[in-house]
Design an enzyme around this catalytic site. Structure first.
Site, PDB file in Angstrom:
ATOM      1  N   GLU A 160      -6.629 -31.720  -5.626  1.00 19.67           N
ATOM      2  CA  GLU A 160      -6.451 -30.282  -5.593  1.00 19.67           C
ATOM      3  C   GLU A 160      -8.173 -29.804  -5.402  1.00 19.67           C
ATOM      4  O   GLU A 160      -8.252 -28.673  -5.398  1.00 19.67           O
ATOM      5  CB  GLU A 160      -5.867 -29.374  -6.641  1.00 19.67           C
ATOM      6  CG  GLU A 160      -4.546 -29.149  -6.158  1.00 19.67           C
ATOM      7  CD  GLU A 160      -3.323 -30.053  -5.938  1.00 19.67           C
ATOM      8  OE1 GLU A 160      -3.632 -31.225  -6.260  1.00 19.67           O
ATOM      9  OE2 GLU A 160      -2.323 -29.721  -5.284  1.00 19.67           O
ATOM     10  N   TYR A 199     -10.449 -30.355  -7.579  1.00 20.40           N
ATOM     11  CA  TYR A 199     -11.147 -30.146  -8.726  1.00 20.40           C
ATOM     12  C   TYR A 199     -12.285 -31.224  -8.702  1.00 20.40           C
ATOM     13  O   TYR A 199     -12.342 -32.198  -8.014  1.00 20.40           O
ATOM     14  CB  TYR A 199     -10.073 -30.388  -9.908  1.00 20.40           C
ATOM     15  CG  TYR A 199      -9.220 -29.057  -9.986  1.00 20.40           C
ATOM     16  CD1 TYR A 199      -9.965 -27.904 -10.072  1.00 20.40           C
ATOM     17  CD2 TYR A 199      -8.003 -28.957  -9.680  1.00 20.40           C
ATOM     18  CE1 TYR A 199      -9.033 -26.529 -10.318  1.00 20.40           C
ATOM     19  CE2 TYR A 199      -7.082 -27.887  -9.855  1.00 20.40           C
ATOM     20  CZ  TYR A 199      -7.656 -26.729 -10.044  1.00 20.40           C
ATOM     21  OH  TYR A 199      -6.950 -25.534 -10.245  1.00 20.40           O
ATOM     22  N   ARG A 234      -3.443 -37.848 -10.993  1.00 21.23           N
ATOM     23  CA  ARG A 234      -2.930 -37.007  -9.911  1.00 21.23           C
ATOM     24  C   ARG A 234      -3.921 -37.116  -8.894  1.00 21.23           C
ATOM     25  O   ARG A 234      -5.234 -37.065  -8.918  1.00 21.23           O
ATOM     26  CB  ARG A 234      -3.021 -35.660 -10.304  1.00 21.23           C
ATOM     27  CG  ARG A 234      -2.554 -34.551  -9.321  1.00 21.23           C
ATOM     28  CD  ARG A 234      -1.195 -34.249  -9.486  1.00 21.23           C
ATOM     29  NE  ARG A 234      -0.808 -32.930  -8.766  1.00 21.23           N
ATOM     30  CZ  ARG A 234      -0.576 -31.798  -8.995  1.00 21.23           C
ATOM     31  NH1 ARG A 234      -0.998 -31.513 -10.145  1.00 21.23           N
ATOM     32  NH2 ARG A 234      -0.471 -30.662  -8.004  1.00 21.23           N
ATOM     33  N   HIS A 282      -7.631 -26.707  -3.178  1.00 22.39           N
ATOM     34  CA  HIS A 282      -7.321 -25.104  -3.299  1.00 22.39           C
ATOM     35  C   HIS A 282      -8.108 -24.258  -2.243  1.00 22.39           C
ATOM     36  O   HIS A 282      -7.643 -23.331  -1.831  1.00 22.39           O
ATOM     37  CB  HIS A 282      -7.599 -24.432  -4.705  1.00 22.39           C
ATOM     38  CG  HIS A 282      -6.830 -25.068  -5.637  1.00 22.39           C
ATOM     39  ND1 HIS A 282      -5.557 -24.988  -5.533  1.00 22.39           N
ATOM     40  CD2 HIS A 282      -7.015 -25.507  -6.921  1.00 22.39           C
ATOM     41  CE1 HIS A 282      -4.875 -25.259  -6.777  1.00 22.39           C
ATOM     42  NE2 HIS A 282      -5.850 -25.508  -7.523  1.00 22.39           N
ATOM     43  N   GLN A 285       5.246 -14.731  -6.557  1.00 19.16           N
ATOM     44  CA  GLN A 285       4.953 -13.401  -6.894  1.00 19.16           C
ATOM     45  C   GLN A 285       4.690 -13.119  -8.323  1.00 19.16           C
ATOM     46  O   GLN A 285       3.951 -12.303  -8.928  1.00 19.16           O
ATOM     47  CB  GLN A 285       5.973 -12.526  -6.496  1.00 19.16           C
ATOM     48  CG  GLN A 285       5.815 -12.033  -5.070  1.00 19.16           C
ATOM     49  CD  GLN A 285       6.941 -11.205  -4.461  1.00 19.16           C
ATOM     50  OE1 GLN A 285       7.791 -11.653  -3.737  1.00 19.16           O
ATOM     51  NE2 GLN A 285       7.116  -9.810  -4.977  1.00 19.16           N
TER      52      GLN A 285
END
Ligand code: NAP
Ligand code: SF4
Length: 675
Positions: free
Chosen positions: A165, A167, A215, A253, A340
């Site tokens: 992601e 990181y 991951r 991201h 949301q």
């Protein structure tokens, strides 16, 4: 025999066995930072009771500089160990297993102390990272290992080392963020040293019989991302360094390709994980947009992975696995991937919860008991507010009658489900239909209720929703002027050139609906991948198609307008607004802010700009669609008050502004818990 044999099969890890192939993926809920550890424990224990094979916690920082934001939770002291132990004990008592994710944010950290391979600022944090020296790198490795050792002392069954992601560990892997010329940069062998060293150090710190999940970023979706050969090479090295399981990461991201939003097709990236199968001998987990047992079963059946990870679905329903096991999959509250109440809350500094399930992360606060005195409850309006009130009130033992003038339940959800990319709303309406049918609620559809019809009820709940706001534009009574309801219900033909008045959530939805030709790409994976420019990572570094996004031509020309002199779409969801804006850009929708609507006539829609009403312009169009917001429909509530009855008014009938299903369901559930 169960309907989901693959998903429910145990997974033997040698020193321990997971009871099924479902990992509850890591989510940052914000609970740990609040310090109410009983609440944290109950959140995870509920998911353990609900059958998750292995739970992974939200990311815990290995040190202060690695925290996603200043004050981010971690396992920094013995006191922290006691807090975490209260969580692991409760999960174990509930028959579950839990691993702690160690998340070092690197340059994604939202704080001035952030560190990385090189001082390359990320587009999603204002703080440029400090470049680590040799000693600094060594410290980070040790901090990962210390954190893992503390996790073991805190009773965790394992750790997940977050290597994807975009990181910290990911930042060392690719030249996009690693510009070093020492032994940690340059060749791929050098760039991958850090994640391997971290896994090795973690294994040394925790000993052999402890789960280490790594991951791994399978497809970076950023320029100069990893090649697939590099991904495979790293996977093998991570296995050799001591990992027990490889989990899949999809996209950094900062990637400009949606990876988990509702418009992403279900299981859209499991084919990427499948490419890793056979290259390593430890189990491989796949993830992203898997939200139903059937989807999970198909993914496993087709050999994409050994295990599936689902995160948000466990917010929507803690009992996901238990219901699948018991043949009650139709009762699983569906995660509609809207973000949301979960990710949008996280990025807004609020505690995560779920639009569909307001109890998520509020387990200790929002609980209900059987009613002391069962009452006769009338609920008028079978939209999200009314339906959620009805289900909880019924569960508590009240005698509930649910009225709606329409011939179907769902209210505004029935409009949302028509929009391309919002197909998950069909499942949500189906879920309400199932749950209402299985409940004791009496449904009275096709019924226009008057105040007199409500005599004899102990409690009256008004959930009559909203009606479209009248924008009072000269010429709006012409035949070619439609409301969003006419359009989304398919009641009226729309011409080739359309002007859309109002650019809120519904204006955007209508623009997407009217510019999409044929089937929604969300229903067609190949089309969706082409639309967003995703390539096979085995052929293109990082999985980015060299030709970029290839959207289908728009079905018609659309102009989307608002009166505010701001960029359009500013009020949309924090984590999804950019996707809606990008989608409309791909469909060549003209977005215009700061307009005054002067009149509509044979020429089209006349507009001007600013307070001085300058720059008159005619937006030539065949059809005008009004999406100018809504006002509460309180006519029945007012009539009841006139009769001396004080109803409970909820949802859009209560407050129309920024009406959304999240608030409606939350309000209905909380009211019913108190009735
Ligand atoms: P909204 O978000 O309140 O937007 C109303 C739009 O109408 C605004 O663009 C507003 O902009 C314009 N407007 C307001 N008064 C007007 C007037 N008198 N004349 C002309 N234009 C006027 O309402 P909505 O689009 O109907 O959506 C309702 C709610 O549904 C949203 O708040 C959202 O929570 C939910 N929803 C969300 C999404 C999503 O996030 N993707 C999708 C659908 C629905 P100006 O005042 O600048 O003209
Ligand atoms: Fe899923 Fe939306 Fe609930 Fe988040 S808020 S868990 S995306 S349904």
């Amino acid at each position: 025999m169960t309907s989901y044999p693959k998903m429910l099969a145990p997974l033997d890890l040698g020193f321990t066995t997971l009871k099924n192939r479902v990992l509850m993926g890591s989510m940052h809920t914000g609970l740990e930072e609040r310090g109410d550890w009983n609440r944290v424990a109950e959140f995870y224990a509920a998911r353990a009771r609900g059958g998750a094979g292995l739970i992974v916690t939200g990311g815990m920082a290995p040190n202060r500089e690695g925290g996603v934001f200043p004050g981010a939770a971690g396992l920094f002291s013995d006191e922290d160990i006691a807090n975490h132990k209260s969580v692991t004990d409760r999960v174990h008592d509930a028959g579950g297993k839990i691993a702690m994710q160690i998340l070092h944010a690197g340059r994604y950290a939202y704080g001035p102390e952030c560190v990385s391979a090189s001082p390359v600022k990320s587009p999603i944090s204002p703080f440029p990272p400090k470049e680590l020296d040799e000693e600094g790198i060594d410290k980070q490795i040790k901090d990962f290992a210390t954190s893992a050792a503390r996790a073991k002392r805190a009773g965790y069954d394992g750790v997940e080392v977050m290597g994807s992601e975009g990181y910290f560990l990911n930042q060392f892997l690719v030249t996009h963020t690693n510009k070093r010329e020492d032994g940690w940069g340059g060749s791929y062998e050098n760039r991958m040293r850090l994640p391997i060293a971290v896994v090795r150090a973690v294994r040394e710190a925790v000993g052999p019989d402890f789960i280490i999940i790594y991951r791994l970023s399978m497809i970076d979706l950023v320029p100069n991302g990893s090649s697939f050969d590099e991904v495979i090479q790293l996977a093998k090295e991570i296995e050799a360094a001591g990992a027990t399981i490889l989990n899949t990461g999809i996209g950094w991201h900062e990637a400009r390709i949606p990876t988990i939003a509702t418009s992403v097709p279900r299981a859209a990236f499991t084919w990427v994980t499948k490419k890793l199968m056979g290259h390593v001998s430890i189990p491989v987990i796949t993830s992203n947009r898997i939200n139903h047992p059937e989807v999970a079963e198909n993914v496993l059946e087709s050999g994409c992975a050994d295990m599936v990870s689902m995160a948000r679905p466990f917010l929507a329903d803690a009992d996901f696995v238990a219901k699948a096991e018991q043949g009650r999959a139709d009762e699983i509250a569906p995660c509609i991937a809207c973000n949301q109440a979960c990710l949008d809350h996280t990025f807004g500094g609020k505690i995560s919860t779920c639009l569909v399930n307001p109890r998520a992360c509020y387990e200790t606060d929002l609980a209900w008991q059987p009613a002391e005195k069962p009452k006769k409850v009338a609920i008028v309006g079978a939209g999200p507010a009314g339906m959620s009130t009805a289900l909880v009130a019924d569960e508590r033992g009240h005698e509930v009658t649910l009225f709606d003038r329409a011939d179907e339940i769902g209210g505004q959800l029935n409009m949302a489900k028509q929009v391309p990319g919002k197909e998950e709303f069909w499942g949500l309406v189906d879920w309400y239909r199932t749950m209402l049918a299985k409940s004791g609620v009496t449904q009275r559809l096709n019924t226009e209720v008057t105040a007199d019809d409500l005599d004899g009820f102990d409690e009256v709940v008004i959930a009559t929703g909203v009606t479209p706001r009248d924008p009072e534009i000269a010429g709006q009574d012409r035949d070619n002027v439609l409301t969003y309801i006419d359009v989304l219900r398919g009641k009226a033909p729309v011409g080739d050139r359309v002007a859309i008045i109002g650019a809120g959530g519904i204006g955007f939805d209508v623009a997407e609906y009217l510019t999409q030709k044929g089937d929604s790409p969300t229903e067609n994976l190949d089309e969706w991948l082409a639309e967003w420019g995703v390539a096979d990572p085995a052929e293109q570094r990082g999985g980015l198609a060299p030709e970029g996004p290839q959207p289908e031509a728009p079905a018609r020309h659309a102009v989307l307008m608002q009166r505010k002199a701001k960029a359009l779409g500013k009020g949309l969801g924090k984590t999804t607004g950019w996707i809606h804006r990008a989608t409309l850009k791909m469909k060549q929708v003209e977005m215009v802010g700061g307009v005054n609507y002067e009149r509509i006539d044979d020429q089209g829609l006349h507009v001007s700009s600013g307070e001085a009403r300058e720059n008159p312009r005619v937006v030539e169009c065949d059809t005008v669609v009004l999406c100018a917001g809504q006002v509460s429909d309180r006519s029945l509530a007012d009539a009841l008050v006139a009769k001396g009855i004080n109803p409970h008014v909820i949802g859009g009938a209560d407050v129309a502004a920024e009406l959304d299903a999240k608030r409606a369901i939350n309000q209905g559930t909380r009211l019913a818990a108190e009735l």
